[in-house]
Design a protein around this motif. Sequence first.
Motif, PDB file in Angstrom:
ATOM      1  N   THR A  56       0.215   1.265  20.663  1.00 45.61           N
ATOM      2  CA  THR A  56       0.376   0.196  19.760  1.00 45.61           C
ATOM      3  C   THR A  56       0.686   0.435  18.471  1.00 45.61           C
ATOM      4  OG1 THR A  56      -1.201  -0.959  21.249  1.00 45.61           O
ATOM      5  CG2 THR A  56      -0.599  -1.900  19.511  1.00 45.61           C
ATOM      6  N   THR A  57       1.674   0.045  17.770  1.00 40.36           N
ATOM      7  CA  THR A  57       2.172  -0.072  16.589  1.00 40.36           C
ATOM      8  C   THR A  57       1.634  -1.510  15.925  1.00 40.36           C
ATOM      9  OG1 THR A  57       3.725   1.517  16.412  1.00 40.36           O
ATOM     10  CG2 THR A  57       3.586   0.123  14.579  1.00 40.36           C
ATOM     11  N   PHE A  58       0.468  -1.661  15.103  1.00 37.45           N
ATOM     12  CA  PHE A  58       0.411  -2.957  14.593  1.00 37.45           C
ATOM     13  C   PHE A  58       1.111  -3.308  13.214  1.00 37.45           C
ATOM     14  CE2 PHE A  58      -3.759  -1.623  16.583  1.00 37.45           C
ATOM     15  CZ  PHE A  58      -3.967  -2.675  17.414  1.00 37.45           C
ATOM     16  N   GLN A  59       1.735  -4.536  13.352  1.00 36.50           N
ATOM     17  CA  GLN A  59       2.680  -4.805  12.256  1.00 36.50           C
ATOM     18  C   GLN A  59       1.981  -6.000  11.419  1.00 36.50           C
ATOM     19  OE1 GLN A  59       6.744  -5.487  13.216  1.00 36.50           O
ATOM     20  NE2 GLN A  59       6.468  -4.493  15.004  1.00 36.50           N
ATOM     21  N   VAL A  60       1.665  -6.005  10.254  1.00 36.68           N
ATOM     22  CA  VAL A  60       0.750  -6.683   9.473  1.00 36.68           C
ATOM     23  C   VAL A  60       1.298  -7.215   8.119  1.00 36.68           C
ATOM     24  CG1 VAL A  60      -1.630  -6.841   8.316  1.00 36.68           C
ATOM     25  CG2 VAL A  60      -1.223  -5.333  10.519  1.00 36.68           C
ATOM     26  N   ASP A  61       1.297  -8.629   7.965  1.00 28.64           N
ATOM     27  CA  ASP A  61       1.873  -9.165   6.538  1.00 28.64           C
ATOM     28  C   ASP A  61       3.382  -8.653   6.695  1.00 28.64           C
ATOM     29  OD1 ASP A  61      -0.375 -10.331   6.143  1.00 28.64           O
ATOM     30  OD2 ASP A  61      -1.029  -8.968   4.436  1.00 28.64           O
ATOM     31  N   THR A  62       4.059  -8.953   7.763  1.00 32.30           N
ATOM     32  CA  THR A  62       5.645  -8.699   7.579  1.00 32.30           C
ATOM     33  C   THR A  62       6.233  -9.522   6.619  1.00 32.30           C
ATOM     34  OG1 THR A  62       5.746 -10.231   9.460  1.00 32.30           O
ATOM     35  CG2 THR A  62       5.526  -7.803  10.099  1.00 32.30           C
ATOM     36  N   LEU A  63       7.270  -8.845   6.015  1.00 37.17           N
ATOM     37  CA  LEU A  63       8.097  -9.578   5.207  1.00 37.17           C
ATOM     38  C   LEU A  63       9.455 -10.331   5.998  1.00 37.17           C
ATOM     39  CD1 LEU A  63       8.433  -6.859   2.389  1.00 37.17           C
ATOM     40  CD2 LEU A  63       6.811  -8.965   2.373  1.00 37.17           C
ATOM     41  N   PRO A  64       9.642 -11.552   5.502  1.00 36.58           N
ATOM     42  CA  PRO A  64       9.195 -12.106   4.129  1.00 36.58           C
ATOM     43  C   PRO A  64       7.793 -12.732   4.356  1.00 36.58           C
ATOM     44  CG  PRO A  64      11.150 -13.292   5.214  1.00 36.58           C
ATOM     45  CD  PRO A  64      10.864 -12.169   6.030  1.00 36.58           C
ATOM     46  N   LEU A  65       7.284 -12.626   3.393  1.00 42.74           N
ATOM     47  CA  LEU A  65       5.847 -13.596   3.479  1.00 42.74           C
ATOM     48  C   LEU A  65       6.293 -15.086   3.385  1.00 42.74           C
ATOM     49  CD1 LEU A  65       3.763 -11.309   1.138  1.00 42.74           C
ATOM     50  CD2 LEU A  65       3.608 -11.256   3.765  1.00 42.74           C
ATOM     51  N   PRO A  66       5.146 -15.731   4.101  1.00 48.30           N
ATOM     52  CA  PRO A  66       5.491 -17.146   3.805  1.00 48.30           C
ATOM     53  C   PRO A  66       5.228 -17.748   2.576  1.00 48.30           C
ATOM     54  CG  PRO A  66       3.617 -16.640   5.287  1.00 48.30           C
ATOM     55  CD  PRO A  66       4.019 -15.456   4.948  1.00 48.30           C
ATOM     56  N   GLU A  67       5.764 -18.745   2.152  1.00 55.87           N
ATOM     57  CA  GLU A  67       5.905 -19.048   0.685  1.00 55.87           C
ATOM     58  C   GLU A  67       4.200 -19.471   0.252  1.00 55.87           C
ATOM     59  OE1 GLU A  67       8.336 -22.547  -0.151  1.00 55.87           O
ATOM     60  OE2 GLU A  67      10.013 -21.522   0.675  1.00 55.87           O
ATOM     61  N   GLY A  84       3.837  -8.423 -13.192  1.00 55.17           N
ATOM     62  CA  GLY A  84       4.813  -9.611 -12.727  1.00 55.17           C
ATOM     63  C   GLY A  84       5.765  -9.399 -11.882  1.00 55.17           C
ATOM     64  N   GLU A  85       5.923  -8.490 -11.401  1.00 57.80           N
ATOM     65  CA  GLU A  85       7.090  -8.029 -10.448  1.00 57.80           C
ATOM     66  C   GLU A  85       6.538  -8.834  -8.813  1.00 57.80           C
ATOM     67  OE1 GLU A  85       8.551  -4.223  -9.806  1.00 57.80           O
ATOM     68  OE2 GLU A  85       8.791  -4.056 -11.929  1.00 57.80           O
ATOM     69  N   GLU A  86       7.588  -9.426  -8.507  1.00 61.32           N
ATOM     70  CA  GLU A  86       7.423 -10.320  -6.944  1.00 61.32           C
ATOM     71  C   GLU A  86       7.857  -9.475  -5.755  1.00 61.32           C
ATOM     72  OE1 GLU A  86       8.488 -14.134  -7.374  1.00 61.32           O
ATOM     73  OE2 GLU A  86       6.874 -14.713  -8.907  1.00 61.32           O
ATOM     74  N   GLU A  87       8.867  -8.496  -6.258  1.00 61.71           N
ATOM     75  CA  GLU A  87       9.655  -7.905  -4.978  1.00 61.71           C
ATOM     76  C   GLU A  87       9.079  -6.862  -4.418  1.00 61.71           C
ATOM     77  OE1 GLU A  87      13.945  -5.995  -4.052  1.00 61.71           O
ATOM     78  OE2 GLU A  87      13.630  -6.627  -6.050  1.00 61.71           O
ATOM     79  N   TYR A  88       8.892  -6.713  -3.160  1.00 64.35           N
ATOM     80  CA  TYR A  88       8.121  -5.658  -2.485  1.00 64.35           C
ATOM     81  C   TYR A  88       9.122  -4.641  -2.276  1.00 64.35           C
ATOM     82  CZ  TYR A  88       4.202  -8.425  -1.643  1.00 64.35           C
ATOM     83  OH  TYR A  88       2.965  -9.351  -1.574  1.00 64.35           O
ATOM     84  N   LYS A  89       9.541  -3.837  -3.678  1.00 62.20           N
ATOM     85  CA  LYS A  89      10.800  -2.928  -3.658  1.00 62.20           C
ATOM     86  C   LYS A  89      10.347  -1.274  -3.401  1.00 62.20           C
ATOM     87  CE  LYS A  89      11.352  -3.060  -8.528  1.00 62.20           C
ATOM     88  NZ  LYS A  89      12.120  -3.702  -9.829  1.00 62.20           N
ATOM     89  N   TYR A  90       8.843  -1.052  -3.360  1.00 59.31           N
ATOM     90  CA  TYR A  90       8.529   0.227  -3.333  1.00 59.31           C
ATOM     91  C   TYR A  90       7.670   0.468  -2.025  1.00 59.31           C
ATOM     92  CZ  TYR A  90       9.307  -0.086  -8.417  1.00 59.31           C
ATOM     93  OH  TYR A  90       9.977  -0.493  -9.528  1.00 59.31           O
ATOM     94  N   ALA A  91       7.991   1.646  -1.429  1.00 51.96           N
ATOM     95  CA  ALA A  91       7.518   2.189  -0.268  1.00 51.96           C
ATOM     96  C   ALA A  91       6.488   3.046  -0.301  1.00 51.96           C
ATOM     97  CB  ALA A  91       8.647   2.487   0.819  1.00 51.96           C
ATOM     98  N   PHE A  92       5.515   3.112   0.656  1.00 52.03           N
ATOM     99  CA  PHE A  92       4.349   3.789   0.967  1.00 52.03           C
ATOM    100  C   PHE A  92       4.314   4.542   2.166  1.00 52.03           C
ATOM    101  CE2 PHE A  92       1.945   0.543   1.938  1.00 52.03           C
ATOM    102  CZ  PHE A  92       0.992   0.950   3.038  1.00 52.03           C
ATOM    103  N   GLU A  93       3.885   5.621   2.483  1.00 54.38           N
ATOM    104  CA  GLU A  93       3.557   6.192   3.839  1.00 54.38           C
ATOM    105  C   GLU A  93       2.284   7.147   3.806  1.00 54.38           C
ATOM    106  OE1 GLU A  93       6.565   8.567   5.610  1.00 54.38           O
ATOM    107  OE2 GLU A  93       8.086   6.899   5.783  1.00 54.38           O
ATOM    108  N   ALA A  94       1.392   6.827   4.449  1.00 52.33           N
ATOM    109  CA  ALA A  94      -0.131   7.952   4.525  1.00 52.33           C
ATOM    110  C   ALA A  94      -0.221   8.414   5.860  1.00 52.33           C
ATOM    111  CB  ALA A  94      -1.216   6.809   4.135  1.00 52.33           C
ATOM    112  N   SER A  95      -0.872   9.503   5.947  1.00 51.73           N
ATOM    113  CA  SER A  95      -1.195  10.193   7.173  1.00 51.73           C
ATOM    114  C   SER A  95      -2.459  10.828   6.866  1.00 51.73           C
ATOM    115  CB  SER A  95      -0.193  11.442   7.445  1.00 51.73           C
ATOM    116  OG  SER A  95      -0.435  11.996   8.689  1.00 51.73           O
ATOM    117  N   ILE A  96      -3.311  10.298   8.129  1.00 46.63           N
ATOM    118  CA  ILE A  96      -4.848  10.639   8.070  1.00 46.63           C
ATOM    119  C   ILE A  96      -5.009  11.304   9.306  1.00 46.63           C
ATOM    120  CG2 ILE A  96      -7.188  10.024   7.707  1.00 46.63           C
ATOM    121  CD1 ILE A  96      -4.705   7.597   6.518  1.00 46.63           C
ATOM    122  N   VAL A  97      -5.195  12.746   9.381  1.00 49.91           N
ATOM    123  CA  VAL A  97      -5.111  13.524  10.612  1.00 49.91           C
ATOM    124  C   VAL A  97      -6.720  13.675  11.535  1.00 49.91           C
ATOM    125  CG1 VAL A  97      -3.425  14.729   9.927  1.00 49.91           C
ATOM    126  CG2 VAL A  97      -5.324  15.513   9.405  1.00 49.91           C
TER     127      VAL A  97
END
Length: 222
Positions: A104-115, A164-177
Amino acid sequence: MNRIFFKDNPWPNGHGIKEFEWHARLEPDSGIWFDLHLESEDYYAEDNDDDEEDEVPEDAPDWKHKIVWNNYHSVILSSTYWGHQGFLAGSAASKLEFGKLPDTTFQVDTLPLPEEHDYEDAAFGIYLLGHDSAADHRIRFVKNAGFADYTVRWSGRIALTYVGEEEYKYAFEASIVNAVFGGIELPEGCSPEEGRLLLETYVSDPDLFVWSPERQRFVLGI
């Protein structure tokens, strides 16, 4: 090695993770909710003493400047630190099948977010370059050889709302082994017997869990 990466920030090799917690809570009216808490090492923890600010134009975004990052020291990405919601992992209509969690891959708060979505509605809060916002999460738990040992793969998007930015223009990735599941907490006043009945409502393989009097929660059995 446990690390978190922020695409195109001044540290292409990412940052060490010094703290990670994963547990669940049982909400009687909705189901099983997963909570995650991640805290990195200081952004500059692996810099050498002679490391200096990389040469970037002065008018480049804050995202590109080490000196800006260093002012905020480290990242906290968490559903628990500021009382956020976490995410629903199992409900009466779609039970959590813990034994098949790696499928399973959980998808959470997918974009675009509700107004009408606001900071309090978010599954996770984030302190990055100030109190920013995180969304569009993809979270997967990959089973390791240990009994309760997983590798967590977590990615998402960030908006620098602190400035004050609203656009989700930056990405992150984390790995916890070496993530260990911390068990399922019951709501206040709920007995283990009542909790077992609720567990059977929201989990398709409840026999995987046993009640731990010491920890006051359901944990994976041996």
